[in-house]
Motif scaffolding. Sequence first.
Motif, PDB file in Angstrom:
ATOM      1  N   UNK A 136     -41.112 -53.070  27.217  1.00  0.00           N
ATOM      2  CA  UNK A 136     -39.705 -53.394  26.503  1.00  0.00           C
ATOM      3  C   UNK A 136     -38.632 -52.523  26.742  1.00  0.00           C
ATOM      4  N   UNK A 137     -37.480 -52.702  25.987  1.00  0.00           N
ATOM      5  CA  UNK A 137     -36.292 -51.813  26.143  1.00  0.00           C
ATOM      6  C   UNK A 137     -36.548 -50.743  25.004  1.00  0.00           C
ATOM      7  N   UNK A 138     -36.123 -49.541  25.292  1.00  0.00           N
ATOM      8  CA  UNK A 138     -36.340 -48.506  24.113  1.00  0.00           C
ATOM      9  C   UNK A 138     -35.735 -49.103  22.899  1.00  0.00           C
TER      10      UNK A 138
ATOM     11  N   UNK B  58     -41.895 -62.354  25.901  1.00  0.00           N
ATOM     12  CA  UNK B  58     -41.197 -63.278  27.073  1.00  0.00           C
ATOM     13  C   UNK B  58     -42.439 -63.629  28.113  1.00  0.00           C
ATOM     14  N   UNK B  59     -42.339 -65.065  28.549  1.00  0.00           N
ATOM     15  CA  UNK B  59     -43.407 -65.342  29.016  1.00  0.00           C
ATOM     16  C   UNK B  59     -43.045 -65.914  30.571  1.00  0.00           C
ATOM     17  N   UNK B  60     -44.110 -65.560  31.383  1.00  0.00           N
ATOM     18  CA  UNK B  60     -43.978 -65.945  32.805  1.00  0.00           C
ATOM     19  C   UNK B  60     -44.654 -67.341  32.865  1.00  0.00           C
ATOM     20  N   UNK B  61     -43.914 -68.375  33.214  1.00  0.00           N
ATOM     21  CA  UNK B  61     -44.224 -69.545  33.169  1.00  0.00           C
ATOM     22  C   UNK B  61     -44.780 -70.320  34.426  1.00  0.00           C
ATOM     23  N   UNK B  62     -44.747 -69.452  35.323  1.00  0.00           N
ATOM     24  CA  UNK B  62     -45.155 -69.764  36.780  1.00  0.00           C
ATOM     25  C   UNK B  62     -46.024 -68.977  37.269  1.00  0.00           C
ATOM     26  N   UNK B  63     -47.517 -69.079  36.458  1.00  0.00           N
ATOM     27  CA  UNK B  63     -48.652 -68.361  36.917  1.00  0.00           C
ATOM     28  C   UNK B  63     -49.454 -68.616  38.337  1.00  0.00           C
ATOM     29  N   UNK B  64     -49.325 -69.748  38.682  1.00  0.00           N
ATOM     30  CA  UNK B  64     -50.118 -70.414  39.734  1.00  0.00           C
ATOM     31  C   UNK B  64     -49.286 -69.680  41.011  1.00  0.00           C
TER      32      UNK B  64
ATOM     33  N   UNK C 256     -40.147 -63.744  37.806  1.00  0.00           N
ATOM     34  CA  UNK C 256     -40.323 -62.424  37.154  1.00  0.00           C
ATOM     35  C   UNK C 256     -39.172 -61.462  37.467  1.00  0.00           C
ATOM     36  N   UNK C 257     -38.282 -61.632  38.110  1.00  0.00           N
ATOM     37  CA  UNK C 257     -37.221 -60.608  38.139  1.00  0.00           C
ATOM     38  C   UNK C 257     -36.379 -60.722  37.188  1.00  0.00           C
ATOM     39  N   UNK C 258     -36.145 -61.946  36.988  1.00  0.00           N
ATOM     40  CA  UNK C 258     -35.088 -62.347  35.756  1.00  0.00           C
ATOM     41  C   UNK C 258     -35.826 -62.208  34.314  1.00  0.00           C
ATOM     42  N   UNK C 259     -37.237 -62.417  34.290  1.00  0.00           N
ATOM     43  CA  UNK C 259     -37.908 -61.854  32.978  1.00  0.00           C
ATOM     44  C   UNK C 259     -37.822 -60.428  32.805  1.00  0.00           C
ATOM     45  N   UNK C 260     -37.894 -59.560  33.914  1.00  0.00           N
ATOM     46  CA  UNK C 260     -37.706 -58.260  33.772  1.00  0.00           C
ATOM     47  C   UNK C 260     -36.372 -57.708  33.055  1.00  0.00           C
ATOM     48  N   UNK C 261     -35.437 -58.459  33.722  1.00  0.00           N
ATOM     49  CA  UNK C 261     -34.103 -58.241  33.333  1.00  0.00           C
ATOM     50  C   UNK C 261     -33.670 -58.752  31.626  1.00  0.00           C
ATOM     51  N   UNK C 262     -34.613 -59.737  31.250  1.00  0.00           N
ATOM     52  CA  UNK C 262     -34.485 -59.931  29.977  1.00  0.00           C
ATOM     53  C   UNK C 262     -35.046 -58.665  29.082  1.00  0.00           C
TER      54      UNK C 262
ATOM     55  N   UNK D 168     -32.583 -56.047  28.750  1.00  0.00           N
ATOM     56  CA  UNK D 168     -31.547 -56.408  27.839  1.00  0.00           C
ATOM     57  C   UNK D 168     -31.943 -56.542  26.556  1.00  0.00           C
ATOM     58  N   UNK D 169     -33.241 -56.137  26.181  1.00  0.00           N
ATOM     59  CA  UNK D 169     -33.708 -55.951  24.751  1.00  0.00           C
ATOM     60  C   UNK D 169     -34.107 -57.592  24.199  1.00  0.00           C
ATOM     61  N   UNK D 170     -34.302 -58.480  25.037  1.00  0.00           N
ATOM     62  CA  UNK D 170     -34.415 -59.674  24.635  1.00  0.00           C
ATOM     63  C   UNK D 170     -36.079 -59.994  24.103  1.00  0.00           C
ATOM     64  N   UNK D 171     -36.971 -58.924  24.426  1.00  0.00           N
ATOM     65  CA  UNK D 171     -38.109 -58.981  24.100  1.00  0.00           C
ATOM     66  C   UNK D 171     -39.225 -58.366  24.937  1.00  0.00           C
ATOM     67  N   UNK D 172     -40.518 -58.683  24.719  1.00  0.00           N
ATOM     68  CA  UNK D 172     -41.517 -57.726  25.585  1.00  0.00           C
ATOM     69  C   UNK D 172     -42.229 -58.663  26.561  1.00  0.00           C
ATOM     70  N   UNK D 173     -42.166 -57.961  27.890  1.00  0.00           N
ATOM     71  CA  UNK D 173     -42.761 -58.690  28.819  1.00  0.00           C
ATOM     72  C   UNK D 173     -43.691 -57.989  29.438  1.00  0.00           C
TER      73      UNK D 173
END
Length: 309
Positions: A173-175, A193-199, A239-245, A248-253
């Motif tokens: 997460x963001x500090x 923060x969820x990765x919804x494309x797991x397959x 996953x790259x967009x998830x990491x950007x979130x 940005x402090x939007x949650x835990x990935x």
Amino acid sequence: MPRRLPPLNALRAFEAAARNSGFVAAAEELNVTPAAVSQQVKALEAQLKVQLFRRAPSGLVLTEAGQAYLPGLSDGLDRLADATARVVTPGRGRVSISLLPALASGWLIPRLENFRRAFPGVALKLDTNRRLTDFNREDVDLVIRFGPRQPARSGAVKLASYHLMDEEVFPVASPAMRLGGRDLADLTPGQLLHDVDLAGTGADGTALPPQPWLDWASWYRRAGLEPPDPAAGIGFTDSSVLLQAALAGQGVALGRGPHLGDLLARGHLVRVGQQSWRADWAYHVVAPEAHFRRPLLRAVRDWLAAQGN
């Protein structure tokens, strides 16, 4: 003593037809008609006075002579291509690598200066995508893919696969969220923060099973906790967009170790808790066997493997 060689077009036609197991696919690759490929192969057989293909109901089948001829011919054409590239761009080479966008941005790009020092004058092209690679039709030298293993073939092309690196997954997460000392039990479903494309999809197009190490529900079950409601968090298909979130402090990935690059070292992200999950899959460098007979591509493969260790 002068070399006695068949016409180059005839050799290319036979090699492409053998590699593609048919005249139609070879014609598409060479940008000619199937009839033209067939005529070139017949002319080559007549000149050599040997049969290279046997026409079977299932398609073209290499004869014993064709099987003996193909490896050396493929290697020779590869060497001709390399020699031509060196003449066109003296003292240089060119390498095209296909890999996932998140792996490119988080792992390879921070190492590009090392690549330039190791391969001065080599032009590098990064093809960042998630689609399958058709080595017959695409200008790609090496592919980096993530999976349990890589197939022996992709269509008619025989592939070689080399282990690059494993993957460790852990919450990040963001500090600014001040969650560095927290654990799973301290997090709320809305913070996830969820990765919804797991397959996944293998390099040969086969469907791969879901990836539990990227699924928050699997993490909670593994810790003996009640799985969170995914609807309470935010889902991402990239996953790259998830990491950007997360940045940005939007949650835990659930951060994938190789994708994080120097984000942890620079303090842009922090680990949340001490749990981690060693993924069952790994990253591999994959290409047709013939590609690894080229000295430059072997050297790049070895450099990539050294970066992964």
